[in-house]
Design a protein around this motif. Sequence first.
Motif, short mmCIF file in Angstrom:
data_model
loop_
_atom_site.label_atom_id
_atom_site.label_comp_id
_atom_site.label_asym_id
_atom_site.label_seq_id
_atom_site.Cartn_x
_atom_site.Cartn_y
_atom_site.Cartn_z
N MET A 1 -0.79 125.29 106.73
CA MET A 1 -2.25 125.27 106.84
C MET A 1 -2.86 124.75 105.55
O MET A 1 -2.47 125.16 104.46
CB MET A 1 -2.78 126.67 107.12
N THR A 4 -9.02 125.10 102.42
CA THR A 4 -10.32 124.47 102.44
C THR A 4 -11.22 125.10 101.40
O THR A 4 -10.99 126.21 100.96
CB THR A 4 -10.98 124.62 103.82
N SER A 10 -16.95 126.25 108.63
CA SER A 10 -16.25 127.02 109.67
C SER A 10 -16.49 128.51 109.48
O SER A 10 -16.31 129.04 108.39
CB SER A 10 -14.75 126.73 109.61
N CYS A 169 -7.84 129.26 104.27
CA CYS A 169 -7.11 128.38 105.18
C CYS A 169 -7.98 128.05 106.39
O CYS A 169 -9.06 128.60 106.57
CB CYS A 169 -5.81 129.05 105.65
N THR A 170 -7.48 127.16 107.23
CA THR A 170 -8.23 126.79 108.43
C THR A 170 -8.27 127.95 109.42
O THR A 170 -9.16 128.01 110.26
CB THR A 170 -7.59 125.56 109.09
#
Length: 312
Positions: A1, A4, A10, A169-170
Motif C-alpha cells: 500500500m 499518502t 479520502s 495508507c490508502t
Amino acid sequence: MEPTNQTVDSPFVLLKLTDDPGLQPLLFSLFLSMYLVTILGNLLIILAVSSDSHLHTPMYFFLCNLSFTDICLSTSILPKMLVNIQSQSQSITYAACLSQVFFVLAFLVFENCLLSAMAYDRYVAICHPLMYSVIMNPQFCFQLVLVSLSTGVVDALLHTLMVLRLSFCTDLEIPHFFCELAQVIKPACTDTLINNILVYFLSVLLGGSSLSGIIFSYSQIICSLLRVPSPGRKYKAFSTCGSHLLVVLLFYGTGFGVYISSAVTDSSRTSAVASMMYSVVPQMMNPFIYSLRNKDMKKAVRKIISKTEFWG
C-alpha cells in the motif's frame, strides 16, 4: 500500500455498529435516547445548582463542571455516530476525525482531573472542616478547574499534533465506532512508535496521578472518620462521599474494562463496544447518581421541574 499525505481527501471509514439493516432503526433510537438523556440530565444538574443559592458551594461548583464535561464529551461522539447510522455511511473526513480525537481526549482528561479535584474537596471538608472555607475559596476552586481543563487541552493538542506528522495508507479503515486515538494511529504507514509510547506514558501519568490522589484523599477520609465517635456524623460524612465514589467507580471501572477487553480478546468489535460504553455510559449515569443520592440536589431538581410545569 502506498503511503499518502495526511491532507488526503479520502475519508476514514469507521466500524459498522451492525451488519443487519433491520437493527439500524433500533440502534439509532437507542443512541439518540442515550444522548438526549445525557444532555437533559446534565443540563438539569447545571440549572438546579445555578438557580439554588444553597448549592453555591465548591462541591456543586465542581459538579456543574463535571456535567458540562459530560455534555461536551457525549456531543463529541454521538451526533456523528447518529448521522452515520441514519445515512448508512461509516465515513468521516480526516479533519473531522482529528477534531473528534482532540475533543474526546480533552474532555476525558478534564473529567479525570475533575474527579481528583472533587475528591480533594471532600478530603478538606471532612478532615479539615474548620479550614474548609479558607482552603476551598472560590479563587482556588476556579484555579483547580482551569488547571484541569488546561491539562486536557494540552494533552489533546500534543496527541493531535503527533498524529498530524503521520502519513496514512490508502486503506483508511478504523476498527472503532468513533475516532479514538489508539485506533486512528493503526492505519498509518509511517513509524508510530513515538505516538504509542506517548499514548501509554501520558495515560499512565495522568490517569495514575488522578487515581492516586483520589485513593489518598479517601484513605485519609476513612482514617479521620474511624476516629469520630458519633455514628450519625459518620453516616452523614459517608453519604456526602457516596455519590462521588460511585461516579469514580463507574468512570475508572469502565476504563479498566476497556483495557481488559482489549487485552483478552482479538475482536475489534468487542473492544470497540467496551470503549463506546466507557465514553457514553458514565456521562449518562452521573446526573442520576448525584440527583438520586443527594437530598439538596433532589430538592433543587424538583424546583426546576415544578417551574417548568408551571410555565407549561
